[in-house]
Design a protein around this motif. Structure first.
Motif: not given
Length: 308
Positions: A217, A219, A232, A242-243, A248, A253, A255, A257, A263, A265
């Motif tokens: 991925h 970022a 987001r 979206v997650t 982290r 983060a 993520y 698609r 992918l 981030e």
């Protein structure tokens, strides 16, 4: 002004943790700034290479799954990482990469001279002369300080159809289309050093397959969690899956698609890599997230010792 400030990091898959250290640390001269584990698969390392402090826009990371089969290049992936070097540095790197038996190819793309090579897993990268890049790379013995890698110049995405990804990047993410050359469309954020995204249209090319040598991925960089939360919300409103915001340890983060299958981030600058060890000691100790600290005795026996 877009809150997205170019690339934060790029994460790839490899087949050997020591191989990563040997090539990216010893040949390319990047600093190992963090030795931790894959938060979702703590039985394997997650290694971070960067400049001297882990500045966003310089951070290349690896999931080194021992013995992983090689992936297949294709569409729906970030296929080429672009590193920035000073004008005149390519002669140094040509000699150094030849001495390391790395493959070499020279090209001119978008009026930039680049030296294209790959690590033993097939991870492809280009060294690009970037005259306006003020950054200073990590200085190590054997590498001319004037030739040290400064960080990312950008990344190249290979896509069956570039238009949906181009629309996302030039819309929500604040990039500007600055050039077109054959199948390549160049987008850039001129205000940052790691600000280039090249989109290459390859409508007849089969999809890439994940494996060693392929990028997992990419970022993009934002300042903080509040900015990330706003992005987001906008992505969700536009229909992206979206997650939640995920801690982290060294950044937060999210993520999703991208339309072309890559992918993406979005990662925060804060808090950075000096949260659990001093800058002078970055990359020396095995650092674990709180939720995996109880696994330390087992992991210290299982994970191979690295010779940096």
């Amino acid at each position: 002004m877009s809150p997205v400030r170019g690339l934060h990091h790029i994460t790839a898959i490899s087949s050997s943790a020591q191989g990563n250290v040997d090539f990216f640390g010893k040949v390319l001269g990047l600093r190992l700034v963090k030795k931790t584990v894959n938060f979702d698969d703590p039985g394997t390392y997650h290694l971070y290479f960067a400049d001297g402090t882990g500045t966003p826009g310089t951070v290349l990371t690896f999931f080194p799954w021992a013995g992983a089969h090689k992936g297949r290049p294709g569409t729906g992936e970030a296929g080429l990482t672009q590193f920035a070097v000073a004008p005149g540095a390519l002669d140094f790197w040509r000699d150094r990469l030849m001495a390391a038996s790395a493959p070499l190819e020279e090209k001119t793309v978008a009026d930039e001279t680049r030296l294209i090579s790959a690590d033993p897993d097939g991870f492809a990268f280009a060294l690009v002369e970037a005259p306006d890049d003020p950054r200073t790379g990590w200085i190590v013995d054997g590498i001319d300080p004037a030739a040290a890698i400064k960080g990312f110049r950008g990344v190249t995405l290979t896509l069956r159809d570039v238009e949906p990804t181009r629309a996302l990047l030039t819309g929500l993410m604040g990039y500007t289309e600055v050039g077109h050359e054959g199948a390549l469309t160049r987008l850039a954020n001129a205000e940052v050093a790691a600000g280039v995204v090249d989109l290459v249209a390859a409508p007849q090319t089969p999809p890439a397959s994940q494996g060693a040598g392929r990028i997992h991925h990419i970022a993009f960089r934002v300042a903080d969690r509040a900015t990330q939360a706003t992005i987001r919300s906008t992505l969700v409103a536009e229909g992206f899956q979206v997650t939640p915001q995920i801690d982290r340890s060294y950044f937060t983060a999210i993520y999703f698609r991208s339309p072309g299958g890559v992918l993406f981030e979005v990662a925060t600058d804060e808090p950075g890599f000096a949260t659990d060890e001093r800058v002078e000691e970055l990359g020396q100790g095995l650092k674990l997230p709180v939720e995996h600290e109880h696994l330390r005795p087992m992991l210290e026996k299982r994970l191979p010792e690295l010779v940096v």
